[in-house]
Design a protein around this motif. Structure first.
Motif, PDB file in Angstrom:
ATOM      1  N   VAL A  60      54.052  19.361  41.921  1.00 18.39           N
ATOM      2  CA  VAL A  60      53.744  18.969  40.536  1.00 18.39           C
ATOM      3  C   VAL A  60      54.737  19.584  39.538  1.00 18.39           C
ATOM      4  O   VAL A  60      55.259  18.871  38.669  1.00 18.39           O
ATOM      5  N   PRO A  61      55.043  20.904  39.614  1.00 17.04           N
ATOM      6  CA  PRO A  61      56.059  21.441  38.701  1.00 17.04           C
ATOM      7  C   PRO A  61      57.412  20.747  38.857  1.00 17.04           C
ATOM      8  O   PRO A  61      58.083  20.468  37.860  1.00 17.04           O
ATOM      9  N   SER A  62      57.804  20.436  40.094  1.00 13.66           N
ATOM     10  CA  SER A  62      59.088  19.770  40.321  1.00 13.66           C
ATOM     11  C   SER A  62      59.081  18.354  39.760  1.00 13.66           C
ATOM     12  O   SER A  62      60.071  17.901  39.182  1.00 13.66           O
ATOM     13  N   THR A  63      57.947  17.664  39.917  1.00 15.00           N
ATOM     14  CA  THR A  63      57.824  16.331  39.338  1.00 15.00           C
ATOM     15  C   THR A  63      57.964  16.388  37.822  1.00 15.00           C
ATOM     16  O   THR A  63      58.651  15.555  37.209  1.00 15.00           O
ATOM     17  N   GLY A  64      57.328  17.381  37.211  1.00 15.96           N
ATOM     18  CA  GLY A  64      57.444  17.541  35.768  1.00 15.96           C
ATOM     19  C   GLY A  64      58.862  17.835  35.324  1.00 15.96           C
ATOM     20  O   GLY A  64      59.344  17.283  34.325  1.00 15.96           O
ATOM     21  N   ILE A  65      59.576  18.696  36.068  1.00 18.98           N
ATOM     22  CA  ILE A  65      60.950  19.043  35.714  1.00 18.98           C
ATOM     23  C   ILE A  65      61.863  17.829  35.841  1.00 18.98           C
ATOM     24  O   ILE A  65      62.746  17.602  34.995  1.00 18.98           O
ATOM     25  N   VAL A  66      61.667  17.039  36.899  1.00 21.71           N
ATOM     26  CA  VAL A  66      62.461  15.814  37.046  1.00 21.71           C
ATOM     27  C   VAL A  66      62.188  14.871  35.879  1.00 21.71           C
ATOM     28  O   VAL A  66      63.112  14.281  35.300  1.00 21.71           O
ATOM     29  N   GLY A  67      60.907  14.723  35.506  1.00 25.53           N
ATOM     30  CA  GLY A  67      60.565  13.868  34.377  1.00 25.53           C
ATOM     31  C   GLY A  67      61.191  14.347  33.075  1.00 25.53           C
ATOM     32  O   GLY A  67      61.716  13.547  32.289  1.00 25.53           O
ATOM     33  N   ILE A  68      61.158  15.652  32.847  1.00 30.03           N
ATOM     34  CA  ILE A  68      61.789  16.225  31.656  1.00 30.03           C
ATOM     35  C   ILE A  68      63.282  15.918  31.664  1.00 30.03           C
ATOM     36  O   ILE A  68      63.866  15.530  30.641  1.00 30.03           O
TER      37      ILE A  68
END
Length: 488
Positions: free
Chosen positions: A168-176
């Motif tokens: 989830v944190p990695s998904t958020g960072i990719v989205g950012i």
């Protein structure tokens, strides 16, 4: 919300396969982050030479924002929460998360005030003047006005990582990263009714993307969507919980500062040799920066595994995780380093066709490439040390690297040394760091104060549920324990 491995697997499962499952999302997110930096450099380069020079003045401090909030203080956050989960103290983990947010918000405000107030003096001290200085100040004013958002976003991501959730944190960072790239280009050059804002537009895209990041991570951590649920009711600040985070995170913040200073030392030394030497060195330095993202991805994955092992009193497993992570990062980066040492044009020709520049880049890659593995293994051990809550050794290792670079660099400069000798020094400094980190981990006791067993690592020997532990008696993570989900 699914997205984390089972606590039992994190504490007791096979080390290598678990570590690899946690590492892959992190490495992908870090590569995307690097690509965002390349895209923004491309945007600014299209705006002209003056904005590009201005970006060079601000870039080290922009990188420092991310490395301090995500890697340094973020590691302290993940470590404290992981150790709480390792001791089956869910209430403490939940309260630590709230204290983490308080620290992240406070640091973001301080960081903004520092660079809004003293940024122009720093850029002037680095040689900025005239139009370049003006561009740098305009860009950094917008960029660092959003430092609070960057710190908060990375803090919330670190809370999730501390629970063993990397996806989830990695998904958020990719989205950012994707949003930042799109918005930065849109606001820099304009489209339709949106005017082109130049460098300020690139900074605005950065800020707005992190607004979305904060919203996403906050949503994940509320309403039972993660293993740990934030609950602000009856929240009280407790000094011992702040200390649990800061004794790792605050000391760890010295490491990215040392890294940036080392970068500045080598840049200044090579710049004395002229534009061609600096351009060639910059090509090699880009690859050095890229391979460290592998260490970051593997190292961050080791933090909850080490932290949970320490929290459970299993120091032997914590050390096995640390050495395994270092070997994984070292093996991958050794392959990359040796490849570019033998075939440097595979990387160098991506950035230049000037043979003079390429000759310098080849020198750096042939000399520095083989040292990447030692440096990256050491950097991974730095993160594992965060998980164990032992940061003095890693800071001393960074100090050794900086001292070698600075003192030997001054001696070489006094002798009028050619570029290849500076590159040898860079390789020696990398190896010094890696070996110093290995020695720090090997000879530093990771034994929790007060003996082994759950709770010892958290409270200096106090059992969870005591006045010092910050929560009720330990309970296995389950749906019956408020704020905790077994598989989230």
């Amino acid at each position: 919300m699914a997205g984390g491995l089972d606590i039992d697997r994190l504490r007791n499962g096979p080390i290598l396969s678990t570590l690899l499952r946690l590492s892959v999302p992190n490495v992908i997110a870090m590569v995307v982050t690097v690509m965002v930096g390349i895209a923004e450099t491309f945007y600014v380069g299209r705006l002209g030479t003056t904005p590009l020079a201005a970006l060079g003045l601000v870039f080290p401090f922009a990188i420092l924002t991310s490395t301090m909030s995500a890697g340094a203080m973020g590691g302290g956050v993940s470590s404290a929460i992981a150790r709480a989960f390792g001791a089956s103290d869910a209430a403490r983990a939940r309260t630590l998360a709230l204290h983490s947010i308080l620290i992240g918000v406070s640091m973001g405000v301080v960081y903004s005030l520092l660079f809004l107030g003293f940024g122009p003096l720093l850029y002037r001290a680095l040689g900025g003047h005239g139009a370049v200085l003006d561009e740098a100040v305009h860009y950094s004013t917008v960029l660092f006005s959003g430092a609070l958002l960057v710190w908060t976003s990375n803090t919330l991501a670190s809370v999730l990582r501390g629970t063993g959730n990397m996806r989830v944190p990695s998904t958020g960072i990719v989205g950012i990263g994707v949003l930042q790239t799109l918005l930065g280009g849109l606001f820099a050059f304009g489209a339709g009714p949106i005017p082109g804002l130049g460098m300020v537009g690139v900074a605005l895209g950065h800020v707005l993307a992190h607004v979305a990041g904060v919203a996403f991570f906050a949503w994940c951590l509320t309403g039972g969507r993660a293993r740990l649920t934030l609950a602000f009711e009856r929240f009280q600040v407790r000094r011992e919980l702040l200390s649990d985070i800061l004794r790792v995170g605050a000391l760890a913040c010295l490491s990215p500062v040392q890294t940036v200073l080392t970068m500045l030392v080598f840049t200044a030394l090579v710049a004395r040799l002229g534009e061609v030497a600096l351009a060639g060195y910059s090509i090699g330095q880009r690859l050095e920066f890229l391979v460290t993202t592998i260490s970051f991805g593997v190292g961050v994955a080791s933090v909850p595994m080490v932290g949970m092992a320490i929290g459970a009193g299993d120091v032997a497993r914590a050390r096995r995780v640390a050495w395994t992570a270092a070997l994984v990062a070292g093996a991958v980066t050794a392959a990359i380093g040796l490849l570019v040492a033998v075939f440097p044009d595979l990387w160098a020709r991506m950035f230049s066709r000037d043979e003079a520049v390429l000759d310098v880049a080849r020198q750096y890659l042939r000399i520095g490439g083989p040292a990447f593995a030692v440096m990256c293994a050491g950097l991974t051990l730095y993160f594992s040390s965060q998980g164990a809550g032992r940061m003095l050794g890693p800071v001393m290792a960074g100090t050794m690297r900086l001292a070698v670079a600075g003192l030997a660099g001054l001696w070489l400069a006094s002798r009028g040394a050619p570029a290849w000798q500076y590159f040898v020094l860079a390789a020696v400094a990398m190896i010094t760091y890696g070996l110093s980190m290995a020695a720090a981990v090997r000879f530093t006791s990771w034994q929790p104060a007060g003996g082994t067993g759950p709770g010892a690592a958290l409270t200096g020997g106090a059992a969870p549920g005591s006045a010092l532990s910050g929560g009720p008696a330990p309970a296995a993570p389950s749906a019956a324990n408020p704020g905790v989900r077994r598989g989230g």
